[in-house]
Scaffold this motif. Structure first.
Motif, short mmCIF file in Angstrom:
data_model
loop_
_atom_site.label_atom_id
_atom_site.label_comp_id
_atom_site.label_asym_id
_atom_site.label_seq_id
_atom_site.Cartn_x
_atom_site.Cartn_y
_atom_site.Cartn_z
N THR A 130 0.83 -1.21 0.00
CA THR A 130 0.00 0.00 0.00
C THR A 130 0.86 1.26 0.00
N GLU B 175 -15.36 3.55 -2.76
CA GLU B 175 -14.27 4.25 -3.46
C GLU B 175 -14.80 5.12 -4.60
N LEU C 292 -7.08 -5.30 0.10
CA LEU C 292 -8.42 -5.83 0.38
C LEU C 292 -8.95 -6.65 -0.79
N LEU C 293 -8.82 -6.12 -1.99
CA LEU C 293 -9.36 -6.82 -3.15
C LEU C 293 -8.54 -8.07 -3.48
N GLN D 91 -6.54 7.93 -3.54
CA GLN D 91 -7.10 6.78 -4.24
C GLN D 91 -6.35 6.51 -5.55
N ARG E 103 -2.26 1.47 -4.82
CA ARG E 103 -3.49 2.05 -4.30
C ARG E 103 -3.95 1.29 -3.05
N ARG E 104 -4.70 2.00 -2.20
CA ARG E 104 -5.03 1.43 -0.90
C ARG E 104 -6.00 0.26 -0.97
N HIS E 105 -6.75 0.13 -2.08
CA HIS E 105 -7.71 -0.96 -2.17
C HIS E 105 -7.09 -2.27 -2.65
N LEU F 172 -7.13 0.86 6.29
CA LEU F 172 -8.14 1.73 5.68
C LEU F 172 -8.83 2.59 6.74
N TYR G 50 -17.50 -2.00 -1.01
CA TYR G 50 -16.23 -1.26 -0.92
C TYR G 50 -15.92 -0.52 -2.22
N LEU G 51 -16.16 -1.16 -3.36
CA LEU G 51 -15.93 -0.48 -4.64
C LEU G 51 -16.87 0.72 -4.80
#
Length: 576
Positions: A391, A510, A400-401, A574, A395-397, A451, A506-507
């Motif tokens: 991270t 964002e 998780l993804l 993001q 990107r920060r997601h 997050l 979550y998507l």
């Protein structure tokens, strides 16, 4: 007499004049209290803040090790006691006059049901005792649970299990808050020359993100080792007394996706010989020593999370406001969109410890391999927690993804696979699934905590936010406890649907942040206490006497407007 006094005075003046020589009394005084020419103020300041930064690192490591010991000892003891109490011979020989099976059901009920009410008292507990002392109190409750197993009776096991249920959410909420605060303090000690740090104002948005990522990765890297520590009683003690799989799995007909409930057909006798009471006492004493060590780590090595004045300010907003603020924070769409991920985080960790390990692992490899399977899961999760460090560059997601993608593939595999009972040739595939599941768990839990630390940077909100997160986790664990008798296909379907809902929500979160949709935050009232002491003489202090009559404090639940600058910074973060 007067002549004598005058003579003494003249002699004293002459002696002073002769002794001083060329240096007068003013010169001597300057030499004594004057500035040291060798003193370098900037260098000493750097040394001071270097020690402060090392102290923060020490706090993070001590809290992480304490959490690892506490949870590992709790899981290991609970696992060992449930296996011993399951055996019919053990119950009849040692405890024929009490119903251990009924006691175990009530113990599990106390551990899983009590946290449902944790949202009502956790923030009050953390703010009343402070973050560090809430951690210490919760770790002490876990030590109490260990001590209650010396005398296995209804009036010792069940109350201590209820106490564990009360302490679960406060422990992990205060731990999450503590690690995030340490990251913010580390930023302050690195940038001590900045104006906003010297004036004790909030740091610019996103300034602490790098430290939050690193410290949360360290914490979860240590925490997941608790699943390895929990297997030590089985590996070094209980496995010596277990029957082999041909005996324990003789009546088992279906495994994996074809199974129903908790491994139906499992033999009622799993111990080929009963462990001596002295041996059990020695094992429990070692676990008790570990519980005391975790208490000492928190007590002696963990520093406070806030300054004393900040602790006073956070309490003095009023206990009624502290009680209401967790519920008011749920109005924020950022938290609401993360609820499915919170729930899945509770589902998956308990599923791997019960559903997968029993209905897949034990059903195929036998009870004696349970410890190795869970140790593989914990080792993988600990090692892969460091993957969240990506991270820092991506990107920060991404964590998780990525974790969700790994778990989705494994859930589909488990849904379609039914291993053969008593077939040890399937061991490599089972261990591979355990390792991959640990990878997904590490990315899931570390990613969520990172997050939350990024989205909620205000130190006045973090205890509420982490309380909400761990409360939803506790609700999910309670749901897993209730569905234990469902068919495996139904359990896997619920997990997969919850994971899909979590990813979708979550998507959507964002996307809304990218569109700069304003979010709603409850206003936190200013402290309401009488101004006493030097600290209230500052001009811009939050506790100045005139603030008690402010109209904005009366309307504490008005939404806090979100500026366009904050939303722009969110969008920049993001995009990476």
């Amino acid at each position: 007499m007067e002549k004598d006094l005058s003579c003494y005075q003249e002699e004293a003046k002459a002696a002073a004049g002769n002794g001083s020589g060329s240096e007068g009394p003013e010169t001597q005084l300057d030499d004594f209290v004057g500035a040291n020419l060798d003193y370098n103020e900037e260098e000493e300041e750097q040394k001071y803040f270097r020690r402060k930064r090392l102290g923060v690192v020490k706090n993070v490591l001590a809290a992480s090790l304490a959490g690892t010991l506490t949870y590992g000892i709790y899981l290991g003891l609970l696992q060992m006691q449930l296996i011993l109490h399951y055996d019919e011979t053990y119950r009849e020989v040692k405890y024929s006059n009490i119903q251990l099976e009924d006691i175990d059901r009530k113990v599990l009920m106390g551990i899983n049901v009590t946290p449902v009410a944790a949202l009502l008292y956790t923030p009050i507990l953390i703010r009343f005792f402070g973050t560090k002392w809430a951690m210490f109190l919760a770790v002490g409750v876990y030590a109490l649970f260990v001590s209650s197993n010396y005398w296995e009776r209804y009036f010792t096991l069940v109350p201590s299990a209820v106490a564990i249920g009360v302490a679960i959410v406060p422990l992990w909420a205060s731990m999450g808050n503590y690690i995030t605060r340490m990251a913010q303090k580390y930023y302050e000690y690195v940038n001590y020359k900045e104006e906003h740090v010297q004036e004790q104002r909030q740091a610019p948005r996103g300034a602490c993100n790098a430290y939050i990522i690193v410290f949360q990765s360290i914490f979860y890297g240590c925490f997941h080792l608790s699943f390895v520590c929990a297997q030590m009683p089985m590996l070094f003690f209980l496995n010596n007394y277990l029957y082999q799989l041909n005996h324990t799995l003789f009546g088992v007909k279906h495994c994996g996706t074809l199974s129903h409930g908790t491994l139906s057909g499992f033999n009622k006798t799993v111990l080929q010989s009963l462990p001596r009471s002295v041996s059990l006492i020695i094992v429990e004493s070692i676990l008790m020593a570990g519980a005391f060590l975790s208490m000492l780590l928190v007590l002696l090595l963990c520093g406070s999370a806030y300054r004393p004045t900040e602790e006073i300010d956070m309490r003095s907003i009023g206990w009624g406001n502290i009680f209401q603020l967790p519920f008011k924070h749920m109005r924020d769409y950022r938290l609401r969109h993360l609820f499915p991920f919170f729930i899945y985080s509770g589902f998956e960790v308990l599923f791997v410890c019960t559903g997968f390990s029993l209905n897949y692992g034990v059903c195929a490899l036998g009870l004696e391999k349970l410890a190795y399977l869970l140790a593989a899961y914990g080792s993988s999760a600990s090692a892969c927690s460091s993957l969240a460090l990506c991270t820092l560059r991506l990107r920060r997601h991404v964590p998780l993804l990525a974790g969700a993608l790994v778990h989705a593939a494994l859930l589909v595999t488990l849904f379609c696979w039914a291993p053969e009972p008593r077939d040890e040739e399937q061991a490599p595939l089972l261990y591979a699934i355990a390792v991959l599941w640990g990878t997904g768990s590490a990315l899931n839990k570390t990613g969520i905590s990172i997050l939350l630390g990024m989205l909620y940077e205000s130190k006045e909100r973090q205890d509420f936010v982490f309380t909400i997160y761990h409360w939803w986790q506790a609700l999910a664990i309670f749901a897993v406890y209730l569905w234990s008798e469902l068919p495996m296909k139904a359990k896997l379907s619920i997990l997969l649907l919850t994971l899909a809902a979590g990813v979708g929500a979550y998507l959507w979160l964002e996307r809304k942040l990218g569109q700069r949709v304003p979010y709603r935050l409850p206003r936190i009232p200013r402290p309401r206490h009488k101004p006493h002491g030097y600290r209230y003489l500052e001009e811009n202090d939050s506790d100045e006497p005139g603030s008690e009559g402010d109209e904005e404090d009366k309307d504490s639940d008005q939404p806090e407007p979100t500026s366009r600058e904050e939303l722009q910074k969110d969008e920049e973060e993001q995009r990476g």
